[in-house]
Design a protein around this motif. Structure first.
Motif, PDB file in Angstrom:
ATOM      1  N   VAL A 115       0.859  -1.177   0.000  1.00  0.00           N
ATOM      2  CA  VAL A 115       0.000   0.000   0.000  1.00  0.00           C
ATOM      3  C   VAL A 115       0.899   1.232   0.000  1.00  0.00           C
ATOM      4  N   ASN A 116       0.648   2.122  -0.929  1.00  0.00           N
ATOM      5  CA  ASN A 116       1.408   3.373  -0.931  1.00  0.00           C
ATOM      6  C   ASN A 116       1.025   4.158   0.322  1.00  0.00           C
ATOM      7  N   ALA A 117       2.016   4.474   1.133  1.00  0.00           N
ATOM      8  CA  ALA A 117       1.736   5.191   2.382  1.00  0.00           C
ATOM      9  C   ALA A 117       1.245   6.612   2.131  1.00  0.00           C
ATOM     10  N   ILE A 118       1.453   7.119   0.921  1.00  0.00           N
ATOM     11  CA  ILE A 118       1.031   8.479   0.571  1.00  0.00           C
ATOM     12  C   ILE A 118      -0.078   8.398  -0.467  1.00  0.00           C
ATOM     13  N   ASP A 119      -1.264   8.865  -0.125  1.00  0.00           N
ATOM     14  CA  ASP A 119      -2.377   8.827  -1.075  1.00  0.00           C
ATOM     15  C   ASP A 119      -3.113  10.155  -1.187  1.00  0.00           C
ATOM     16  N   GLY A 120      -2.515  11.209  -0.640  1.00  0.00           N
ATOM     17  CA  GLY A 120      -3.206  12.497  -0.629  1.00  0.00           C
ATOM     18  C   GLY A 120      -2.899  13.401  -1.803  1.00  0.00           C
ATOM     19  N   TYR A 121      -2.026  12.949  -2.705  1.00  0.00           N
ATOM     20  CA  TYR A 121      -1.693  13.775  -3.871  1.00  0.00           C
ATOM     21  C   TYR A 121      -1.176  12.882  -4.986  1.00  0.00           C
ATOM     22  N   GLU A 122      -1.059  13.447  -6.185  1.00  0.00           N
ATOM     23  CA  GLU A 122      -0.484  12.729  -7.320  1.00  0.00           C
ATOM     24  C   GLU A 122       0.928  13.238  -7.579  1.00  0.00           C
ATOM     25  N   GLY A 123       1.768  12.367  -8.146  1.00  0.00           N
ATOM     26  CA  GLY A 123       3.125  12.764  -8.486  1.00  0.00           C
ATOM     27  C   GLY A 123       4.061  12.691  -7.290  1.00  0.00           C
ATOM     28  N   TYR A 124       5.096  13.512  -7.337  1.00  0.00           N
ATOM     29  CA  TYR A 124       6.123  13.509  -6.295  1.00  0.00           C
ATOM     30  C   TYR A 124       6.205  14.882  -5.643  1.00  0.00           C
ATOM     31  N   LYS A 125       6.201  14.897  -4.303  1.00  0.00           N
ATOM     32  CA  LYS A 125       6.268  16.160  -3.570  1.00  0.00           C
ATOM     33  C   LYS A 125       7.115  15.992  -2.315  1.00  0.00           C
ATOM     34  N   GLN A 126       7.606  17.126  -1.824  1.00  0.00           N
ATOM     35  CA  GLN A 126       8.306  17.106  -0.544  1.00  0.00           C
ATOM     36  C   GLN A 126       7.285  16.979   0.580  1.00  0.00           C
ATOM     37  N   LEU A 127       7.637  16.164   1.570  1.00  0.00           N
ATOM     38  CA  LEU A 127       6.723  15.913   2.676  1.00  0.00           C
ATOM     39  C   LEU A 127       7.157  16.664   3.928  1.00  0.00           C
ATOM     40  N   THR A 128       6.186  17.092   4.689  1.00  0.00           N
ATOM     41  CA  THR A 128       6.472  17.650   6.004  1.00  0.00           C
ATOM     42  C   THR A 128       6.656  16.497   6.988  1.00  0.00           C
ATOM     43  N   ASP A 129       7.272  16.792   8.124  1.00  0.00           N
ATOM     44  CA  ASP A 129       7.430  15.762   9.152  1.00  0.00           C
ATOM     45  C   ASP A 129       6.068  15.242   9.601  1.00  0.00           C
ATOM     46  N   GLU A 130       5.106  16.142   9.678  1.00  0.00           N
ATOM     47  CA  GLU A 130       3.765  15.738  10.099  1.00  0.00           C
ATOM     48  C   GLU A 130       3.144  14.760   9.107  1.00  0.00           C
ATOM     49  N   ALA A 131       3.346  15.024   7.819  1.00  0.00           N
ATOM     50  CA  ALA A 131       2.787  14.142   6.794  1.00  0.00           C
ATOM     51  C   ALA A 131       3.415  12.750   6.862  1.00  0.00           C
ATOM     52  N   ILE A 132       4.707  12.695   7.135  1.00  0.00           N
ATOM     53  CA  ILE A 132       5.382  11.402   7.246  1.00  0.00           C
ATOM     54  C   ILE A 132       4.867  10.643   8.468  1.00  0.00           C
ATOM     55  N   GLY A 133       4.663  11.360   9.548  1.00  0.00           N
ATOM     56  CA  GLY A 133       4.118  10.729  10.745  1.00  0.00           C
ATOM     57  C   GLY A 133       2.747  10.135  10.490  1.00  0.00           C
ATOM     58  N   LYS A 134       1.892  10.864   9.779  1.00  0.00           N
ATOM     59  CA  LYS A 134       0.556  10.369   9.460  1.00  0.00           C
ATOM     60  C   LYS A 134       0.607   9.203   8.483  1.00  0.00           C
ATOM     61  N   ALA A 135       1.609   9.204   7.584  1.00  0.00           N
ATOM     62  CA  ALA A 135       1.733   8.126   6.600  1.00  0.00           C
ATOM     63  C   ALA A 135       2.070   6.802   7.270  1.00  0.00           C
ATOM     64  N   ALA A 136       2.780   6.860   8.386  1.00  0.00           N
ATOM     65  CA  ALA A 136       3.126   5.673   9.186  1.00  0.00           C
ATOM     66  C   ALA A 136       3.662   4.524   8.343  1.00  0.00           C
ATOM     67  N   PRO A 137       4.751   4.745   7.615  1.00  0.00           N
ATOM     68  CA  PRO A 137       5.266   3.678   6.743  1.00  0.00           C
ATOM     69  C   PRO A 137       5.855   2.505   7.526  1.00  0.00           C
ATOM     70  N   ASP A 138       5.683   1.304   6.954  1.00  0.00           N
ATOM     71  CA  ASP A 138       6.314   0.098   7.490  1.00  0.00           C
ATOM     72  C   ASP A 138       7.656  -0.164   6.820  1.00  0.00           C
ATOM     73  N   VAL A 139       7.777   0.309   5.567  1.00  0.00           N
ATOM     74  CA  VAL A 139       8.961   0.036   4.760  1.00  0.00           C
ATOM     75  C   VAL A 139       9.316   1.281   3.952  1.00  0.00           C
ATOM     76  N   ILE A 140      10.631   1.511   3.786  1.00  0.00           N
ATOM     77  CA  ILE A 140      11.111   2.557   2.884  1.00  0.00           C
ATOM     78  C   ILE A 140      11.590   1.882   1.605  1.00  0.00           C
ATOM     79  N   LEU A 141      11.154   2.377   0.470  1.00  0.00           N
ATOM     80  CA  LEU A 141      11.569   1.870  -0.837  1.00  0.00           C
ATOM     81  C   LEU A 141      12.302   2.986  -1.568  1.00  0.00           C
ATOM     82  N   MET A 142      13.470   2.646  -2.135  1.00  0.00           N
ATOM     83  CA  MET A 142      14.259   3.642  -2.866  1.00  0.00           C
ATOM     84  C   MET A 142      14.897   2.999  -4.094  1.00  0.00           C
ATOM     85  N   MET A 143      15.313   3.845  -5.036  1.00  0.00           N
ATOM     86  CA  MET A 143      16.110   3.375  -6.156  1.00  0.00           C
ATOM     87  C   MET A 143      17.523   3.114  -5.673  1.00  0.00           C
TER      88      MET A 143
END
Length: 301
Positions: free
Chosen positions: A210-238
């Motif tokens: 499940v994409n932890a971010i579903d409030g917008y389309e594309g790529y954006k910079q996140l605030t600390d608050e947004a990351i906290g709300k996203a509550a990710p289980d895993v980080i995925l990177m290139m």
């Protein structure tokens, strides 16, 4: 190993540029016409890494006289002349190889360059970009139609489609889906992450996440608050390779992750950019490998 790291870093940089471009589908979709077949495809330029992969997978690489800078797989493609980055094409560079036709992935440009090529009467076929399993199959059929080899394309699509169906079946069996945060970059500790309608979102869903971010389309910079709300289980990177990589210490030392599940597990998955985000013939395998990285042996059944 140094060569592999350089290629990984280059691929990741190119995909970062692709992701952050804001004009995605508008450059070529506005130029698309009824033409879906290149009558003379003996001197073909392929613009878009996934299209080049498809041409090779169809066994039609002998038609290629050049490719764009995102076309880094298979490795043999790198031996072809490079006409530039797909979103910053130069008409002079493209025309210098005297192409009989051009395959363009949707989003190629700029529009001005495509207008010049159109006026030069170079046949162009625009292949739509959709970040789904069906989108991959549509690309294969689009390339097959453009080259007049529908039978070969049907066979490839059937094989890839079976692999995609197996990957989707495995993903559907996942009972507790992990929340995945795809980080595109961490410049100055500012986290740029993937929202909806992106290649990252597409591969996460295909892998059963499940994409932890579903409030917008594309790529954006996140605030600390947004990351906290996203509550990710895993980080995925290139996988940027070598000195291009952000270390796990830099990632998990970022205070934005404090209190999130991933801060406890420190689960980080890195994958080759073209493999992970290309949405070409290898997408089913990439989704499978990502699923295994997320869920272990459970993803095999």
């Amino acid at each position: 190993m140094a060569g592999i790291s350089m290629r990984a870093g280059r691929a990741a940089l190119l995909f970062s540029m692709l992701a952050m471009a804001v004009s995605s589908a508008t450059t070529t979709s506005a130029l698309a016409e009824e033409t879906t077949r290149i009558e003379d495809s003996s001197r073909l330029i392929s613009i878009g890494g996934s299209l080049t992969e498809i041409v090779y997978a169809l066994g039609e690489e002998k038609r290629l006289v050049a490719r764009d800078s995102t076309s880094l797989y298979p490795p043999e493609a790198g031996k072809l002349p490079d006409v530039g980055y797909m979103r910053a094409l130069s008409p002079e560079g493209v025309l210098s190889v005297n192409p009989s036709g051009i395959l363009l992935l949707e989003g190629s440009g700029p529009r001005e360059a495509l207008d010049v090529l159109k006026k030069a009467s170079v046949p162009m076929v625009v292949v739509p970009e959709r970040f789904t399993g069906q989108g991959v199959l549509d690309k294969i059929h689009g390339v097959g139609k453009a080259l007049g080899i529908q039978d070969k394309a049907d066979k490839l699509a059937a094989s890839v489609g079976a692999d995609l169906a197996a990957a989707e079946k495995a993903a559907s069996s996942v009972k507790e889906r992990k929340r995945i945060l795809f980080i595109l970059s961490m410049q100055g500790d500012r986290i740029m992450a993937s929202g909806k309608n992106t290649a990252a979102n597409g591969i996460i869903e295909l892998a059963g996440g499940v994409n932890a971010i579903d409030g917008y389309e594309g790529y954006k910079q996140l605030t600390d608050e947004a990351i906290g709300k996203a509550a990710p289980d895993v980080i995925l990177m290139m996988d940027r390779g070598g000195n291009h990589a952000v270390s796990p210490e830099q990632i998990f030392g970022n205070p934005a992750f404090a209190g999130t599940p991933v801060a406890r597990t420190k689960k980080l998955v890195r994958m080759d950019a073209l493999y992970l985000l290309g949405f070409g013939p290898r997408t089913a395998k990439a989704a499978h490998d990502l699923s295994v990285a997320l869920y272990g042996d459970a993803a095999e059944h």
